[in-house]
Scaffold this motif. Structure first.
Motif, PDB file in Angstrom:
ATOM      1  N   MET A  37      27.276  31.318  34.595  1.00  0.00           N
ATOM      2  CA  MET A  37      27.224  32.700  35.035  1.00  0.00           C
ATOM      3  C   MET A  37      28.450  33.003  35.902  1.00  0.00           C
ATOM      4  O   MET A  37      28.817  32.229  36.774  1.00  0.00           O
ATOM      5  CB  MET A  37      25.954  32.912  35.839  1.00  0.00           C
ATOM      6  N   ILE A  38      29.075  34.133  35.650  1.00  0.00           N
ATOM      7  CA  ILE A  38      30.261  34.541  36.394  1.00  0.00           C
ATOM      8  C   ILE A  38      29.829  35.432  37.548  1.00  0.00           C
ATOM      9  O   ILE A  38      29.063  36.372  37.371  1.00  0.00           O
ATOM     10  CB  ILE A  38      31.251  35.288  35.480  1.00  0.00           C
ATOM     11  N   ALA A  39      30.337  35.118  38.738  1.00  0.00           N
ATOM     12  CA  ALA A  39      30.019  35.930  39.916  1.00  0.00           C
ATOM     13  C   ALA A  39      30.701  37.293  39.796  1.00  0.00           C
ATOM     14  O   ALA A  39      31.787  37.416  39.248  1.00  0.00           O
ATOM     15  CB  ALA A  39      30.476  35.218  41.172  1.00  0.00           C
ATOM     16  N   HIS A  40      30.050  38.296  40.304  1.00  0.00           N
ATOM     17  CA  HIS A  40      30.588  39.653  40.286  1.00  0.00           C
ATOM     18  C   HIS A  40      31.075  40.003  41.682  1.00  0.00           C
ATOM     19  O   HIS A  40      30.346  39.824  42.649  1.00  0.00           O
ATOM     20  CB  HIS A  40      29.510  40.642  39.840  1.00  0.00           C
ATOM     21  N   ALA A  41      32.295  40.495  41.780  1.00  0.00           N
ATOM     22  CA  ALA A  41      32.850  40.886  43.069  1.00  0.00           C
ATOM     23  C   ALA A  41      33.092  42.387  43.087  1.00  0.00           C
ATOM     24  O   ALA A  41      33.487  42.975  42.088  1.00  0.00           O
ATOM     25  CB  ALA A  41      34.159  40.164  43.341  1.00  0.00           C
ATOM     26  N   THR A  42      32.836  43.004  44.227  1.00  0.00           N
ATOM     27  CA  THR A  42      33.193  44.400  44.435  1.00  0.00           C
ATOM     28  C   THR A  42      34.631  44.431  44.918  1.00  0.00           C
ATOM     29  O   THR A  42      34.976  43.780  45.900  1.00  0.00           O
ATOM     30  CB  THR A  42      32.275  45.043  45.496  1.00  0.00           C
ATOM     31  N   ILE A  43      35.470  45.175  44.223  1.00  0.00           N
ATOM     32  CA  ILE A  43      36.874  45.273  44.624  1.00  0.00           C
ATOM     33  C   ILE A  43      36.999  46.379  45.665  1.00  0.00           C
ATOM     34  O   ILE A  43      36.526  47.499  45.453  1.00  0.00           O
ATOM     35  CB  ILE A  43      37.769  45.577  43.413  1.00  0.00           C
ATOM     36  N   VAL A  44      37.608  46.032  46.797  1.00  0.00           N
ATOM     37  CA  VAL A  44      37.859  47.005  47.862  1.00  0.00           C
ATOM     38  C   VAL A  44      39.361  47.245  47.898  1.00  0.00           C
ATOM     39  O   VAL A  44      40.149  46.309  48.028  1.00  0.00           O
ATOM     40  CB  VAL A  44      37.365  46.493  49.229  1.00  0.00           C
ATOM     41  N   HIS A  45      39.753  48.501  47.748  1.00  0.00           N
ATOM     42  CA  HIS A  45      41.166  48.870  47.675  1.00  0.00           C
ATOM     43  C   HIS A  45      41.679  49.251  49.061  1.00  0.00           C
ATOM     44  O   HIS A  45      41.014  49.952  49.815  1.00  0.00           O
ATOM     45  CB  HIS A  45      41.347  50.019  46.683  1.00  0.00           C
ATOM     46  N   HIS A  46      42.887  48.779  49.361  1.00  0.00           N
ATOM     47  CA  HIS A  46      43.547  49.009  50.649  1.00  0.00           C
ATOM     48  C   HIS A  46      44.936  49.588  50.380  1.00  0.00           C
ATOM     49  O   HIS A  46      45.386  49.651  49.246  1.00  0.00           O
ATOM     50  CB  HIS A  46      43.680  47.698  51.422  1.00  0.00           C
ATOM     51  N   VAL A  47      45.645  49.966  51.441  1.00  0.00           N
ATOM     52  CA  VAL A  47      46.988  50.528  51.301  1.00  0.00           C
ATOM     53  C   VAL A  47      47.999  49.669  52.055  1.00  0.00           C
ATOM     54  O   VAL A  47      47.713  49.138  53.129  1.00  0.00           O
ATOM     55  CB  VAL A  47      47.055  51.991  51.803  1.00  0.00           C
ATOM     56  N   TYR A  48      49.172  49.504  51.446  1.00  0.00           N
ATOM     57  CA  TYR A  48      50.320  48.906  52.110  1.00  0.00           C
ATOM     58  C   TYR A  48      51.159  50.049  52.649  1.00  0.00           C
ATOM     59  O   TYR A  48      51.583  50.932  51.898  1.00  0.00           O
ATOM     60  CB  TYR A  48      51.148  48.064  51.131  1.00  0.00           C
ATOM     61  N   ALA A  49      51.400  50.055  53.962  1.00  0.00           N
ATOM     62  CA  ALA A  49      52.162  51.142  54.586  1.00  0.00           C
ATOM     63  C   ALA A  49      53.619  51.110  54.136  1.00  0.00           C
ATOM     64  O   ALA A  49      54.229  52.153  53.915  1.00  0.00           O
ATOM     65  CB  ALA A  49      52.069  51.057  56.105  1.00  0.00           C
ATOM     66  N   ASP A  50      54.180  49.918  53.976  1.00  0.00           N
ATOM     67  CA  ASP A  50      55.560  49.762  53.512  1.00  0.00           C
ATOM     68  C   ASP A  50      55.573  48.821  52.318  1.00  0.00           C
ATOM     69  O   ASP A  50      54.779  47.874  52.248  1.00  0.00           O
ATOM     70  CB  ASP A  50      56.444  49.191  54.628  1.00  0.00           C
ATOM     71  N   ARG A  51      56.477  49.044  51.412  1.00  0.00           N
ATOM     72  CA  ARG A  51      56.548  48.285  50.165  1.00  0.00           C
ATOM     73  C   ARG A  51      56.635  46.771  50.390  1.00  0.00           C
ATOM     74  O   ARG A  51      56.061  46.006  49.646  1.00  0.00           O
ATOM     75  CB  ARG A  51      57.742  48.757  49.365  1.00  0.00           C
ATOM     76  N   GLY A  52      57.294  46.315  51.413  1.00  0.00           N
ATOM     77  CA  GLY A  52      57.479  44.888  51.647  1.00  0.00           C
ATOM     78  C   GLY A  52      56.398  44.230  52.486  1.00  0.00           C
ATOM     79  O   GLY A  52      56.473  43.036  52.779  1.00  0.00           O
ATOM     80  N   ASP A  53      55.378  44.976  52.885  1.00  0.00           N
ATOM     81  CA  ASP A  53      54.317  44.420  53.731  1.00  0.00           C
ATOM     82  C   ASP A  53      53.532  43.335  52.993  1.00  0.00           C
ATOM     83  O   ASP A  53      53.296  43.424  51.791  1.00  0.00           O
ATOM     84  CB  ASP A  53      53.342  45.506  54.174  1.00  0.00           C
TER      85      ASP A  53
END
Length: 72
Positions: free
Chosen positions: A1-17
């Motif tokens: 059985m494959i575990a299911h994960a909830t994806i939580v989306h975040h933001v990078y303030a600067d491209r190189g962060d």
């Protein structure tokens, strides 16, 4: 059985962060914090808004930043 994960989306303030604006570590959630079912990933502000618009789970502080960045 494959575990299911909830994806939580975040933001990078600067491209190189290396970490999103809120400081969460990208990847699997911390089981010690009760986050074993989460997977954290980051995007630029416009992409985070797009994920929010289609109903995906988004980090509130990161989303507030993304919304502020899109204002004229």
């Amino acid at each position: 059985m494959i575990a299911h994960a909830t994806i939580v989306h975040h933001v990078y303030a600067d491209r190189g962060d290396l970490l999103p604006l809120c400081g969460v570590i990208p990847g699997p959630g911390d089981p010690g914090l009760g986050e074993a079912h989460l997977w954290h990933t980051g995007h630029g502000p416009m992409m985070l808004r797009a994920h929010y618009d289609i109903g995906d789970s988004c980090c509130t502080p990161c989303l507030e930043y993304a919304v502020e960045q899109s204002r004229p």
